[in-house]
Design a protein around this motif. Structure first.
Motif, PDB file in Angstrom:
ATOM      1  N   CYS A  94      53.980  48.243  27.751  1.00 30.32           N
ATOM      2  CA  CYS A  94      54.125  47.160  28.726  1.00 30.32           C
ATOM      3  C   CYS A  94      52.878  47.075  29.591  1.00 30.32           C
ATOM      4  O   CYS A  94      52.048  47.990  29.635  1.00 30.32           O
ATOM      5  N   LEU A  95      52.764  45.943  30.275  1.00 32.99           N
ATOM      6  CA  LEU A  95      51.626  45.663  31.132  1.00 32.99           C
ATOM      7  C   LEU A  95      52.144  45.419  32.543  1.00 32.99           C
ATOM      8  O   LEU A  95      53.071  44.625  32.741  1.00 32.99           O
ATOM      9  N   GLY A  96      51.556  46.116  33.511  1.00 29.56           N
ATOM     10  CA  GLY A  96      52.001  45.982  34.896  1.00 29.56           C
ATOM     11  C   GLY A  96      50.951  45.354  35.779  1.00 29.56           C
ATOM     12  O   GLY A  96      49.784  45.206  35.389  1.00 29.56           O
ATOM     13  N   ARG A  97      51.372  44.998  36.983  1.00 30.72           N
ATOM     14  CA  ARG A  97      50.445  44.403  37.937  1.00 30.72           C
ATOM     15  C   ARG A  97      49.233  45.304  38.166  1.00 30.72           C
ATOM     16  O   ARG A  97      48.099  44.821  38.317  1.00 30.72           O
ATOM     17  N   GLY A  98      49.461  46.606  38.199  1.00 28.98           N
ATOM     18  CA  GLY A  98      48.365  47.530  38.450  1.00 28.98           C
ATOM     19  C   GLY A  98      47.254  47.453  37.420  1.00 28.98           C
ATOM     20  O   GLY A  98      46.086  47.724  37.734  1.00 28.98           O
ATOM     21  N   HIS A  99      47.595  47.066  36.191  1.00 27.78           N
ATOM     22  CA  HIS A  99      46.581  46.965  35.139  1.00 27.78           C
ATOM     23  C   HIS A  99      45.671  45.759  35.321  1.00 27.78           C
ATOM     24  O   HIS A  99      44.538  45.745  34.808  1.00 27.78           O
ATOM     25  N   ILE A 100      46.149  44.737  36.045  1.00 24.28           N
ATOM     26  CA  ILE A 100      45.387  43.495  36.137  1.00 24.28           C
ATOM     27  C   ILE A 100      45.012  43.131  37.570  1.00 24.28           C
ATOM     28  O   ILE A 100      44.447  42.065  37.814  1.00 24.28           O
ATOM     29  N   ALA A 101      45.319  44.001  38.525  1.00 15.55           N
ATOM     30  CA  ALA A 101      45.101  43.690  39.940  1.00 15.55           C
ATOM     31  C   ALA A 101      43.619  43.514  40.271  1.00 15.55           C
ATOM     32  O   ALA A 101      43.242  42.624  41.033  1.00 15.55           O
ATOM     33  N   ASP A 102      42.778  44.366  39.697  1.00  9.88           N
ATOM     34  CA  ASP A 102      41.349  44.328  40.005  1.00  9.88           C
ATOM     35  C   ASP A 102      40.641  43.406  39.015  1.00  9.88           C
ATOM     36  O   ASP A 102      40.609  43.680  37.813  1.00  9.88           O
ATOM     37  N   PRO A 103      40.040  42.307  39.494  1.00  8.75           N
ATOM     38  CA  PRO A 103      39.348  41.387  38.578  1.00  8.75           C
ATOM     39  C   PRO A 103      38.252  42.058  37.761  1.00  8.75           C
ATOM     40  O   PRO A 103      37.953  41.615  36.650  1.00  8.75           O
ATOM     41  N   GLU A 104      37.658  43.111  38.314  1.00 15.00           N
ATOM     42  CA  GLU A 104      36.562  43.778  37.618  1.00 15.00           C
ATOM     43  C   GLU A 104      37.037  44.546  36.386  1.00 15.00           C
ATOM     44  O   GLU A 104      36.297  44.725  35.425  1.00 15.00           O
ATOM     45  N   THR A 105      38.264  45.015  36.428  1.00 15.37           N
ATOM     46  CA  THR A 105      38.790  45.818  35.311  1.00 15.37           C
ATOM     47  C   THR A 105      40.004  45.161  34.663  1.00 15.37           C
ATOM     48  O   THR A 105      40.750  45.815  33.953  1.00 15.37           O
ATOM     49  N   ARG A 106      40.177  43.873  34.890  1.00 13.10           N
ATOM     50  CA  ARG A 106      41.397  43.183  34.470  1.00 13.10           C
ATOM     51  C   ARG A 106      41.598  43.201  32.958  1.00 13.10           C
ATOM     52  O   ARG A 106      42.729  43.185  32.467  1.00 13.10           O
ATOM     53  N   ASN A 107      40.532  43.220  32.195  1.00 10.95           N
ATOM     54  CA  ASN A 107      40.663  43.182  30.740  1.00 10.95           C
ATOM     55  C   ASN A 107      40.703  44.563  30.086  1.00 10.95           C
ATOM     56  O   ASN A 107      40.796  44.675  28.863  1.00 10.95           O
ATOM     57  N   ASP A 108      40.644  45.610  30.906  1.00  6.65           N
ATOM     58  CA  ASP A 108      40.634  46.960  30.341  1.00  6.65           C
ATOM     59  C   ASP A 108      41.952  47.326  29.672  1.00  6.65           C
ATOM     60  O   ASP A 108      42.008  48.258  28.867  1.00  6.65           O
ATOM     61  N   TRP A 109      43.016  46.592  30.000  1.00  3.87           N
ATOM     62  CA  TRP A 109      44.318  46.937  29.427  1.00  3.87           C
ATOM     63  C   TRP A 109      44.348  46.837  27.906  1.00  3.87           C
ATOM     64  O   TRP A 109      45.189  47.460  27.257  1.00  3.87           O
ATOM     65  N   VAL A 110      43.437  46.058  27.325  1.00  2.84           N
ATOM     66  CA  VAL A 110      43.460  45.895  25.868  1.00  2.84           C
ATOM     67  C   VAL A 110      43.196  47.227  25.158  1.00  2.84           C
ATOM     68  O   VAL A 110      43.553  47.389  23.980  1.00  2.84           O
ATOM     69  N   LYS A 111      42.592  48.184  25.880  1.00  2.48           N
ATOM     70  CA  LYS A 111      42.348  49.504  25.271  1.00  2.48           C
ATOM     71  C   LYS A 111      43.652  50.230  24.970  1.00  2.48           C
ATOM     72  O   LYS A 111      43.681  51.152  24.160  1.00  2.48           O
ATOM     73  N   LYS A 112      44.725  49.814  25.654  1.00  6.58           N
ATOM     74  CA  LYS A 112      46.028  50.442  25.420  1.00  6.58           C
ATOM     75  C   LYS A 112      46.523  50.216  23.993  1.00  6.58           C
ATOM     76  O   LYS A 112      47.396  50.933  23.505  1.00  6.58           O
ATOM     77  N   LEU A 113      45.964  49.212  23.301  1.00  2.00           N
ATOM     78  CA  LEU A 113      46.369  48.948  21.922  1.00  2.00           C
ATOM     79  C   LEU A 113      46.066  50.125  21.009  1.00  2.00           C
ATOM     80  O   LEU A 113      46.736  50.324  19.985  1.00  2.00           O
ATOM     81  N   ASN A 114      45.050  50.910  21.370  1.00  7.55           N
ATOM     82  CA  ASN A 114      44.663  52.047  20.535  1.00  7.55           C
ATOM     83  C   ASN A 114      45.305  53.359  20.966  1.00  7.55           C
ATOM     84  O   ASN A 114      45.094  54.389  20.330  1.00  7.55           O
TER      85      ASN A 114
END
Length: 551
Positions: free
Chosen positions: A524-544
């Motif tokens: 799942c994806l939470g607010r904490g994963h996308i809160a910071d605009p600078e790291t907002r796309n880092d969640w895609v690493k969770k796919l691996n």
């Protein structure tokens, strides 16, 4: 010749491609040329190198730009999934699988590929299908010639069913790509249809065109059809879809008042259009808007009348709805919101000439297109024993079986569980989900065990702008990343528990495909994963990351 020797003869000699195994990083996808006409996708995962066709079999999207999951790749445009080991299609849209290539390594790590000779003739691969055997007296029926039924009949033969297979289709046409009749206003059935008549003959799929289901007798296991025939079945799959809902507006039966659902609808509209036609579209959801976008360049004027203050508000929220309103106005579509039609006025020839709005104002109108919702085609189930909900949908198990044994239900009429945050069954009329239901039902009808695990994935195209959406659930906030003005954005829909329930994008592929793949992995994806605009796309690493372990 031995079996192994025969198998070897099916493949080409090894061909060196522009890649060395040392160049590929873990979880990297790279497209290479097998020859001047054949592109191959190389994927390195878990230290293993695999090779499949490089283009999605649906509309040809480059899979190297897609979402890499655990052992499969997801199309960046519309979310179809393919197994990297077999090339088999696992989620939709589409029908065909990918060709697979044998991978060999030279002494220095040079990647060498061997192709099945038959696969070089086309970029798609049809899974092996059996034919009917006279001694097999079983009868399976698939009712509904839409995307769900089309996948079901093919999967039934792919799963080894050799009995009689009857395919009952209400329309006069073989199954076709219904998406294009509203999005692209295409009429050529030769280009729209999934398969030709010979295909169904070759695989002993008995097709009845122009035939509707009139009654289901589950006690006797009989289907009563509009052609007068009564057919006994062993198992049956119902995917009868929906029909356009027509609101009770005075003047509704005047000429040139249309809905868009089937090929005949689009043909009737285009046959009557002239450059002087003044079109009004009632409704501000997908069907009405796609029709407006497709017609505005062909006629004198197009006006959309919608009841919300912005179009697509329910689906995408206020901000994106506002930008969609501006996009349509920029393309010469008049948008009248917070309104509706109270009367349709005609002339002495009973042709529509104008419509009356809620405020009493009148719009000139030579053609009215209704995009006002749909109703489910389940009236034939009355007194069948199959439980039908008040909205016409049918509750099904996670294996798509109804409350009556051997009666399976899918597509638009199914009230089914989905993968993600929805704990209750939901009724969703998505093209992708309908095709997925067809595959799941067919596997279970044939004795397999396949549980529903699809993530809803929706797509539309207006004025050359592709909009994708994956997920499902309520939300309290929409977090926009990127530029709405430039139509290059991602929208994250966040619920009361600060969990992202859905993602929509425009010009930001493959983000929606990556989100769909993340949810399909049980993550799942939470607010904490996308809160910071600078790291907002880092969640895609969770796919691996490793898949969650079942409790």
């Amino acid at each position: 010749m031995s079996t192994s020797e025969s198998s070897e003869c099916e493949y080409t000699e090894p061909v060196a491609v522009e890649c060395n195994i040392a160049e590929l990083k873990e979880n990297e996808m790279r497209q290479v040329d097998f020859d001047e006409d054949t592109r191959v996708l190389l994927v390195k995962q878990n230290g293993r190198l695999q090779a499949v066709g490089a283009k999605c079999t649906h509309y040809g999207a480059p899979l190297q730009n897609g979402a890499l999951g655990q052992g499969r790749v997801r199309c960046p445009w519309h979310g179809a999934c393919f197994d990297l080991t077999t090339g088999d299609i696992e989620d939709f849209p589409g029908l065909d699988s990918l060709p697979c290539y044998r991978v060999e390594l030279g002494e220095t790590g040079q990647v060498m590929l061997r192709a099945k000779k038959s696969d070089l003739l086309q970029t798609k691969r049809l899974k092996n299908m059996v034919r009917r055997k006279p001694e097999d007296e079983r009868v399976f029926i698939v009712v509904g010639g839409g995307p769900s039924g089309a996948v079901a009949v093919e999967t039934i033969r792919q799963e080894g069913f050799t009995g009689r297979l009857l395919f009952v289709c209400r329309e006069e046409f073989l199954p076709y790509d219904r998406v294009k009749i509203s999005k692209a206003m295409q009429l050529d059935i030769e280009q729209l249809r999934f398969r030709d008549e010979q295909f169904y003959k070759d695989h002993d799929i008995e097709v009845w065109l122009g035939v509707a289901a009139q009654k289901l007798d589950t006690a006797q296991k009989e289907l009563h059809c509009s052609n007068g025939y009564v057919v006994k079945y062993d198992k049956i799959y119902l995917a009868t879809g929906c029909s356009p809902f027509k609101p009770a507006i005075p003047g509704l039966r005047l000429q040139n008042v249309h809905t868009i659902r089937e090929l005949a609808d689009t043909k009737a509209i285009l046959d009557k259009l002239t450059p002087e036609t003044q079109v009004v579209c009632l409704g501000s959801s997908f069907i009405a808007l796609e029709a407006a976008a497709g017609l505005v360049s062909k006629v004198a004027s197009v006006t959309v009348v919608g009841r919300d203050n912005v179009p697509l508000k329910v689906a995408f929220g206020q901000e994106i709805g506002q930008r969609m309103l501006e996009l349509f106005e920029e393309n010469n579509v008049t948008m009248i919101m917070n309104s509706g039609i109270t009367e349709i006025v005609g002339d002495d020839e009973r042709k529509v000439t104008e419509v009356v709005l809620i405020d009493g104002s009148r719009l000139p109108c030579d053609m009215l297109i209704l995009g006002t919702g749909s109703k489910l085609n389940t009236s034939f189930l009355a007194k069948s024993g199959v439980k039908v909900n008040s909205n016409g949908s049918v509750d099904v198990t996670d294996f798509l079986e109804s409350n009556v044994p051997d009666v399976y239900v899918g597509g638009d009429i199914a009230n089914a569980h989905i993968y993600g945050l929805a704990h209750n069954r939901v009724n969703i009329g998505h093209y992708q989900l309908a095709q997925y239901h067809g595959r799941v039902a067919a596997i279970n009808m044939c004795g397999g065990v396949k549980r529903l695990e699809a993530v809803p994935f929706f797509f539309t195209m207006v004025f050359g702008r592709g909009i994708r959406y994956a997920g499902y659930g309520s939300y309290k906030e929409v977090i926009i990343d990127g530029s709405l003005e430039d139509l290059k954005f991602a929208a994250y829909y966040v619920n009361e528990a600060d969990t992202v329930t859905a993602v929509a994008t425009c010009g930001r592929d493959p983000l929606v495909a990556q989100f769909a793949e993340l949810i399909s992995q049980g993550k799942c994806l939470g607010r904490g994963h996308i809160a910071d605009p600078e790291t907002r796309n880092d969640w895609v690493k969770k796919l691996n990351d490793p898949l969650p372990q079942p409790r």
